[in-house]
Scaffold this motif. Structure first.
Motif, PDB file in Angstrom:
ATOM      1  N   PRO A 167       0.833  -1.208   0.000  1.00 33.57           N
ATOM      2  CA  PRO A 167       0.000   0.000   0.000  1.00 33.57           C
ATOM      3  C   PRO A 167       0.870   1.262   0.000  1.00 33.57           C
ATOM      4  O   PRO A 167       2.034   1.239   0.401  1.00 33.57           O
ATOM      5  N   GLU A 168       0.275   2.356  -0.427  1.00 36.00           N
ATOM      6  CA  GLU A 168       0.961   3.638  -0.390  1.00 36.00           C
ATOM      7  C   GLU A 168       1.042   4.134   1.054  1.00 36.00           C
ATOM      8  O   GLU A 168       0.187   3.790   1.883  1.00 36.00           O
ATOM      9  N   PRO A 169       2.044   4.938   1.375  1.00 34.07           N
ATOM     10  CA  PRO A 169       2.172   5.455   2.751  1.00 34.07           C
ATOM     11  C   PRO A 169       0.904   6.137   3.252  1.00 34.07           C
ATOM     12  O   PRO A 169       0.550   6.028   4.427  1.00 34.07           O
ATOM     13  N   TRP A 170       0.182   6.861   2.369  1.00 29.49           N
ATOM     14  CA  TRP A 170      -1.025   7.551   2.806  1.00 29.49           C
ATOM     15  C   TRP A 170      -2.111   6.577   3.247  1.00 29.49           C
ATOM     16  O   TRP A 170      -2.957   6.916   4.075  1.00 29.49           O
ATOM     17  N   GLN A 171      -2.082   5.339   2.664  1.00 33.92           N
ATOM     18  CA  GLN A 171      -3.081   4.344   3.049  1.00 33.92           C
ATOM     19  C   GLN A 171      -2.861   3.878   4.490  1.00 33.92           C
ATOM     20  O   GLN A 171      -3.815   3.717   5.254  1.00 33.92           O
TER      21      GLN A 171
END
Length: 264
Positions: A167-171
């Motif tokens: 997942p992306e860091p923002w997730q």
């Protein structure tokens, strides 16, 4: 001659094994090598619900301020679903997933009967479908609540790093806060006003359940991905009045025939 060689070889082998075992034992048991890191001590006020009782309180006052009931929490992972679908509304349970949910409901009914008081269900389609099937097997007066806090997501970046799931860091930032809020809402010791032990069901998702287990046991939450849970499996957490937590069962799937066990 062969007998002498055999005896000599046995003695030599025994001496080598003894020396090797002693060497390994020293490495394993030496105080400086026993553990590579320090374990945290248990925080008995992890849910901020430990009663604040004055030292001069009477026995009656202590009793009035102290929780007395046990909370049994059963976390059920949803059944198998159409994982290849990309649209959320199409990621519904497969036929096998519906059968798994039926088996999970039957297991809860046979084990607990009328003791279940609440059922909390994630608002994602596959969890709601699973929850509705399970509810058919629970007492008619079971209180039902749907919660966005139980939705699937990326709770915290796992250690070791996942190879196929990134997942992306923002997730992690977004989902992690929500899932942690879910943990705080649903996993805690009983209120002082609770008189009797309770049995509650949470129908949700693998990532959520694994994170909840790590947090409840006060293990490093980054280790949540080291566990694996089958579809329709049941995890049983016990939260005692003093805040102690016991994992009674993790991902139990004995109610499912071997041909019905899946992990997607």
């Amino acid at each position: 001659m062969l007998k002498v060689i055999s005896i000599t070889g046995t003695i030599a082998g025994t001496l080598w094994y003894t020396q090797y075992s002693s060497s390994c034992k020293d490495k394993l048991l030496h105080p400086g090598r026993r553990l590579s890191h320090k374990f945290k001590t248990w925080d008995d006020n992890w849910d901020f619900m430990k009663p604040d009782i004055p030292s001069n309180a009477t026995d009656e006052e202590k009793t009035a301020r102290t929780p007395k009931a046990v909370r049994n929490i059963y976390l059920v992972r949803h059944g198998q679903y159409e994982i290849e679908e990309t649209e959320a509304e199409k990621r519904v349970l497969t036929e096998l997933g519906r059968l798994q949910a039926e088996k999970s409901g039957e297991r809860l009914q046979k084990t607990l009967g009328s003791q279940i008081s609440h059922c909390y269900i994630s608002t994602i389609t596959r969890a709601m479908e699973t929850g509705h099937i399970i509810l058919k097997h629970l007492p008619k007066d079971t209180k039902v609540e749907y919660s966005d806090l139980l939705r699937e997501g990326a709770p915290i970046e796992p250690v070791p790093e996942a190879t196929m799931w990134k997942p992306e860091p923002w997730q992690f930032f977004q989902d992690g806060a929500r899932i942690e809020a879910g943990f705080r809402k649903f996993i805690h010791r009983s209120l002082v006003t609770q008189e009797t032990d309770t049995h509650e069901v949470l129908v949700c998702h693998g990532n959520v359940i694994r994170y909840f287990v790590c947090r409840a046991l006060q293990h490093d939450p980054e280790g949540w991905l080291r566990m694996s849970l089958a579809n329709g499996s049941i995890t049983h957490l016990v939260v005692k009045p003093n805040g102690n937590v016991t994992l009674r069962g993790l991902g139990e799937k004995g109610h499912l025939p071997p041909e019905m066990i899946t992990y997607n």
